[in-house]
Design a protein around this motif. Structure first.
Motif, PDB file in Angstrom:
ATOM      1  N   ARG A  51      67.278  -3.162 -43.935  1.00  0.00           N
ATOM      2  CA  ARG A  51      66.436  -2.148 -44.515  1.00  0.00           C
ATOM      3  C   ARG A  51      65.860  -2.069 -45.551  1.00  0.00           C
ATOM      4  NH1 ARG A  51      68.030   1.336 -41.755  1.00  0.00           N
ATOM      5  NH2 ARG A  51      68.841   2.960 -42.432  1.00  0.00           N
ATOM      6  N   GLU A  52      67.082  -1.488 -47.061  1.00  0.00           N
ATOM      7  CA  GLU A  52      67.225  -1.217 -48.430  1.00  0.00           C
ATOM      8  C   GLU A  52      66.298  -2.673 -48.994  1.00  0.00           C
ATOM      9  OE1 GLU A  52      70.046   0.371 -50.587  1.00  0.00           O
ATOM     10  OE2 GLU A  52      71.200  -1.559 -50.712  1.00  0.00           O
ATOM     11  N   ARG A  53      67.013  -3.655 -48.840  1.00  0.00           N
ATOM     12  CA  ARG A  53      66.289  -5.325 -49.240  1.00  0.00           C
ATOM     13  C   ARG A  53      64.932  -5.897 -48.923  1.00  0.00           C
ATOM     14  NH1 ARG A  53      69.321  -8.376 -46.954  1.00  0.00           N
ATOM     15  NH2 ARG A  53      68.063  -9.439 -45.259  1.00  0.00           N
ATOM     16  N   LEU A  54      64.760  -5.266 -47.612  1.00  0.00           N
ATOM     17  CA  LEU A  54      64.274  -5.477 -46.989  1.00  0.00           C
ATOM     18  C   LEU A  54      62.658  -4.593 -48.007  1.00  0.00           C
ATOM     19  CD1 LEU A  54      63.503  -6.481 -43.370  1.00  0.00           C
ATOM     20  CD2 LEU A  54      63.131  -7.573 -45.637  1.00  0.00           C
ATOM     21  N   THR A  55      62.839  -3.015 -48.315  1.00  0.00           N
ATOM     22  CA  THR A  55      62.335  -2.270 -48.944  1.00  0.00           C
ATOM     23  C   THR A  55      62.102  -2.685 -50.356  1.00  0.00           C
ATOM     24  OG1 THR A  55      62.904  -0.585 -47.363  1.00  0.00           O
ATOM     25  CG2 THR A  55      61.809   0.146 -50.018  1.00  0.00           C
ATOM     26  N   GLY A  56      63.255  -3.018 -50.819  1.00  0.00           N
ATOM     27  CA  GLY A  56      63.210  -3.544 -52.624  1.00  0.00           C
ATOM     28  C   GLY A  56      62.147  -4.432 -52.743  1.00  0.00           C
ATOM     29  N   GLU A  57      62.066  -5.859 -51.754  1.00  0.00           N
ATOM     30  CA  GLU A  57      60.890  -6.321 -51.543  1.00  0.00           C
ATOM     31  C   GLU A  57      59.679  -6.243 -51.660  1.00  0.00           C
ATOM     32  OE1 GLU A  57      60.339 -11.074 -49.553  1.00  0.00           O
ATOM     33  OE2 GLU A  57      62.286 -10.246 -49.294  1.00  0.00           O
ATOM     34  N   LEU A  58      59.641  -5.478 -50.780  1.00  0.00           N
ATOM     35  CA  LEU A  58      58.061  -4.673 -50.146  1.00  0.00           C
ATOM     36  C   LEU A  58      57.745  -4.099 -51.449  1.00  0.00           C
ATOM     37  CD1 LEU A  58      55.666  -4.330 -48.468  1.00  0.00           C
ATOM     38  CD2 LEU A  58      56.609  -1.998 -47.679  1.00  0.00           C
ATOM     39  N   GLU A  59      58.513  -3.732 -52.421  1.00  0.00           N
ATOM     40  CA  GLU A  59      58.147  -2.397 -53.482  1.00  0.00           C
ATOM     41  C   GLU A  59      57.514  -3.312 -54.429  1.00  0.00           C
ATOM     42  OE1 GLU A  59      61.499  -0.141 -54.667  1.00  0.00           O
ATOM     43  OE2 GLU A  59      60.914   1.258 -52.888  1.00  0.00           O
ATOM     44  N   ARG A  60      58.711  -5.046 -54.452  1.00  0.00           N
ATOM     45  CA  ARG A  60      58.109  -6.035 -55.959  1.00  0.00           C
ATOM     46  C   ARG A  60      56.588  -6.634 -55.327  1.00  0.00           C
ATOM     47  NH1 ARG A  60      58.462 -11.044 -55.268  1.00  0.00           N
ATOM     48  NH2 ARG A  60      59.675 -11.100 -53.089  1.00  0.00           N
ATOM     49  N   VAL A  61      56.290  -6.408 -53.721  1.00  0.00           N
ATOM     50  CA  VAL A  61      55.747  -7.401 -53.862  1.00  0.00           C
ATOM     51  C   VAL A  61      54.688  -6.488 -53.851  1.00  0.00           C
ATOM     52  CG1 VAL A  61      53.795  -8.197 -51.656  1.00  0.00           C
ATOM     53  CG2 VAL A  61      56.990  -8.945 -51.404  1.00  0.00           C
ATOM     54  N   VAL A  62      54.368  -5.383 -53.290  1.00  0.00           N
ATOM     55  CA  VAL A  62      53.197  -4.502 -53.565  1.00  0.00           C
ATOM     56  C   VAL A  62      52.775  -4.186 -55.230  1.00  0.00           C
ATOM     57  CG1 VAL A  62      52.857  -1.641 -53.606  1.00  0.00           C
ATOM     58  CG2 VAL A  62      53.899  -2.857 -51.451  1.00  0.00           C
ATOM     59  N   GLY A  63      54.155  -3.877 -55.437  1.00  0.00           N
ATOM     60  CA  GLY A  63      54.262  -4.160 -57.668  1.00  0.00           C
ATOM     61  C   GLY A  63      53.162  -5.190 -57.430  1.00  0.00           C
ATOM     62  N   GLU A  64      53.540  -6.397 -57.020  1.00  0.00           N
ATOM     63  CA  GLU A  64      52.797  -7.259 -57.540  1.00  0.00           C
ATOM     64  C   GLU A  64      51.322  -7.876 -57.181  1.00  0.00           C
ATOM     65  OE1 GLU A  64      54.698 -10.790 -55.729  1.00  0.00           O
ATOM     66  OE2 GLU A  64      56.580 -10.517 -57.354  1.00  0.00           O
ATOM     67  N   ARG A  65      51.367  -7.056 -56.414  1.00  0.00           N
ATOM     68  CA  ARG A  65      49.696  -6.730 -55.492  1.00  0.00           C
ATOM     69  C   ARG A  65      48.739  -5.685 -56.241  1.00  0.00           C
ATOM     70  NH1 ARG A  65      47.135  -3.626 -52.753  1.00  0.00           N
ATOM     71  NH2 ARG A  65      49.306  -2.577 -51.879  1.00  0.00           N
ATOM     72  N   THR A  66      49.663  -4.600 -56.769  1.00  0.00           N
ATOM     73  CA  THR A  66      48.554  -3.103 -57.347  1.00  0.00           C
ATOM     74  C   THR A  66      48.275  -4.822 -58.582  1.00  0.00           C
ATOM     75  OG1 THR A  66      49.417  -2.124 -56.712  1.00  0.00           O
ATOM     76  CG2 THR A  66      48.408  -1.407 -58.314  1.00  0.00           C
ATOM     77  N   THR A  67      49.415  -5.418 -59.551  1.00  0.00           N
ATOM     78  CA  THR A  67      49.043  -6.092 -60.641  1.00  0.00           C
ATOM     79  C   THR A  67      48.078  -7.301 -60.511  1.00  0.00           C
ATOM     80  OG1 THR A  67      51.040  -5.782 -61.876  1.00  0.00           O
ATOM     81  CG2 THR A  67      49.929  -7.288 -62.390  1.00  0.00           C
ATOM     82  N   ALA A  68      48.140  -8.181 -59.917  1.00  0.00           N
ATOM     83  CA  ALA A  68      47.414  -9.254 -59.297  1.00  0.00           C
ATOM     84  C   ALA A  68      45.766  -8.372 -58.880  1.00  0.00           C
ATOM     85  CB  ALA A  68      47.579  -9.380 -58.736  1.00  0.00           C
ATOM     86  N   GLU A  69      45.600  -6.877 -58.815  1.00  0.00           N
ATOM     87  CA  GLU A  69      44.286  -7.020 -57.924  1.00  0.00           C
ATOM     88  C   GLU A  69      43.659  -5.895 -58.722  1.00  0.00           C
ATOM     89  OE1 GLU A  69      45.705  -3.576 -54.915  1.00  0.00           O
ATOM     90  OE2 GLU A  69      44.977  -4.694 -53.586  1.00  0.00           O
ATOM     91  N   GLN A  70      44.781  -5.287 -59.952  1.00  0.00           N
ATOM     92  CA  GLN A  70      44.101  -4.978 -61.756  1.00  0.00           C
ATOM     93  C   GLN A  70      43.903  -5.780 -62.457  1.00  0.00           C
ATOM     94  OE1 GLN A  70      47.945  -2.688 -63.264  1.00  0.00           O
ATOM     95  NE2 GLN A  70      47.440  -0.358 -62.225  1.00  0.00           N
ATOM     96  N   GLN A  71      43.958  -7.074 -62.083  1.00  0.00           N
ATOM     97  CA  GLN A  71      43.975  -8.222 -63.026  1.00  0.00           C
ATOM     98  C   GLN A  71      42.815  -8.623 -62.517  1.00  0.00           C
ATOM     99  OE1 GLN A  71      47.227 -10.819 -63.060  1.00  0.00           O
ATOM    100  NE2 GLN A  71      48.727  -9.912 -64.786  1.00  0.00           N
TER     101      GLN A  71
END
Length: 373
Positions: free
Chosen positions: A317-337
Motif C-alpha cells: 500500500r505504501e509503495r502504491l501510494t508513493g507511486e500514485l503520488e508520483r503519477v499524480v504529480g507527473e499528470r499535474t505537471t503535464a496538465e500545466q505544461q
C-alpha cells in the motif's frame, strides 16, 4: 518510512557475505562445488533477466544488474539465503509455462541446468562474489566489531570449538586473527536444538555472528543467548521463537542485525527490541508484527530499518501510494505544461492572424501607390 522494497541500499550484505563464504567453504569438499556467482549465475541473469530488470528497464520497479541491487533481493525477501523454496526469485523460474508469473516473462524458460545453478547458489548462501576470496577492503570493515568489545575476549578454547564442530557447527574467526567468531549450522539446521545452544554458550564472549535460522531452537534456548555480550548479528528466521524470548535478546547491547523472518514474534516482542541501542536492521517478514507497529519503532529509533517484506499489504500500500503520488504529480505537471502550450498556441495564432492581416494591408497600400504613379 519503511524500507523501500526495490531501491533501498544497505550494508547488511557484508556480514552475510563473510559468513556465507566461510560457512559454506567447508561443504565444498563433501558436497556440490561452491557456485561462483560471477562465473555461473550472473551470466544467466545478464542473458535472461537484465533486459526487463536491468539498467535500461526496471519492470515492477525491480532492477538486478548491479551488486547493490542484488543485495536488496535478500533484504526484501525475494532471495532467502539457504532456502530456495522460500525464495520468490527461484519460484518464479520454476512455474509452469502458462503461469503469468513465470519468469522470464513471455520468454523461453531457463534450462534445467541454469535453474539448478540458481537453486544451488541460493542453497549455498546466495554469495554475491567468488567463493575463493573476500576483498580485503570489505574484510577490514568488519574489524571495528572487535575494537568495540571491551575488554577483548580471550580466544575460545580448542575443546569448546571442537565440541561445536562435532555438533555440526561451522566455527570461523570473524576475520583473520580475531578471537571473535562466526557460528552457523549450514549442513543440518534441523538437528540444532536448545541443547546444542549450551555448546554456543561455552564460547559466549567470542560469538559475534550467530546463525540459528531454520533450527529447532525455542524460547528457552534463545534466553540463554543473553550471555553473548559481543553478539552483533543474529539469525532466528523460520524458527518457533516467540515474543517471550525477546526480553532476553533486548539485553544484547551490541546487536545490530536481527532476522526474525517467519518466526512467531509479534508486536509485544517488537516493543521489547526497542531497547537495543545499536539495532539498525530488523527483519520481520511473515511474522505477527503489524505495519503500524513497525512504523512506530522506526520513528522512535532513527536509523533503524524494519523490513516487513516486499509483499506485506502495508508495504505494498505504501509503495502504491508513493507511486500514485508520483503519477499524480507527473499528470499535474503535464496538465500545466499542456495548458501553457495551449495558451502559447492561442497567442501564436493571434500573432499569426494579426501578421497576416497587416501583411494584406501593406500589400494593398503598396499596390495603391504603384497605380497612383
Amino acid at each position: 518510512m519503511l524500507i523501500s522494497p526495490w531501491i533501498r541500499q544497505s550494508a547488511l550484505f557484508l556480514p552475510a557475505l563473510l559468513f556465507a563464504c566461510s560457512a559454506y567453504a567447508e561443504q565444498a569438499a563433501s558436497g556440490p562445488p561452491i557456485v561462483d556467482f560471477a562465473k555461473v549465475v550472473e551470466p544467466v541473469f545478464a542473458g535472461r533477466c537484465y533486459k526487463c530488470h536491468g539498467e535500461k528497464k526496471g519492470l515492477g520497479e525491480l532492477r538486478m544488474h548491479t551488486t547493490e541491487l542484488m543485495k536488496e533481493l535478500e533484504e526484501i525477501g525475494l532471495v532467502v539465503a539457504g532456502d530456495p523454496e522460500s525464495s520468490e526469485l527461484y519460484n518464479r523460474l520454476t512455474l509452469p509455462d502458462d503461469d503469468p508469473l513465470r519468469m522470464p516473462k513471455g520468454g523461453k524458460r531457463l534450462t534445467d541446468e541454469q535453474v539448478q545453478s540458481v537453486r544451488l547458489w541460493i542453497e549455498q548462501g546466495a554469495i554475491l562474489t567468488s567463493a575463493e576470496a573476500v576483498p580485503e577492503a570489505e574484510m577490514a570493515e568488519a574489524e571495528p566489531a572487535e575494537a568495540e568489545a571491551e575488554p577483548a575476549p580471550a580466544p575460545a578454547s580448542a575443546e569448546a570449538i571442537a565440541a561445536l564442530q562435532a555438533a555440526g557447527a561451522s566455527v570461523v574467526p570473524l576475520y583473520a586473527g580475531s578471537p571473535l567468531l562466526s557460528i552457523g549450522f549450514p549442513s543440518g539446521p534441523g538437528e540444532v536444538t536448545d541443547e546444542t545452544l549450551t555448546l554456543v554458550q561455552a564460547v559466549a564472549p567470542n560469538v559475534a555472528w550467530l546463525d540459528l535460522g531454520r533450527t529447532k531452537v525455542t524460547d528457552d534456548g534463545v534466553r540463554g543467548l543473553a550471555t553473548l555480550i559481543n553478539l552483533s548479528r543474529l539469525h532466528l528466521e523460520n524458527t518457533a521463537v516467540t515474543d517471550a524470548a525477546m526480553g532476553s535478546i533486548a539485553g544484547l547491547k551490541r546487536l545490530e542485525y536481527l532476522n526474525l523472518y517467519g518466526s512467531k514474534v509479534g508486536n509485544p516482542g517488537l516493543a521489547e527490541l526497542a531497547a537495543l541501542p545499536k539495532l539498525s536492521r530488523l527483519y520481520v517478514w511473515q511474522t505477527g508484527v503489524t505495519f503500524e507497529a513497525a512504523k512506530k519503532i522506526q520513528a522512535d529509533k532513527p536509523g533503524l530499518i524494519v523490513n516487513l517484506g516486499w509483499n506485506h499489504p502495508g508495504v505494498v500500500r505504501e509503495r502504491l501510494t508513493g507511486e500514485l503520488e508520483r503519477v499524480v504529480g507527473e499528470r499535474t505537471t503535464a496538465e500545466q505544461q499542456a495548458t501553457a502550450a495551449e495558451k502559447q498556441l492561442a497567442e501564436a495564432k493571434q500573432k499569426l492572424e494579426a501578421a497576416s492581416a497587416r501583411e494584406k494591408e501593406l500589400n494593398a497600400e503598396l499596390e495603391a501607390l504603384k497605380n497612383a504613379q
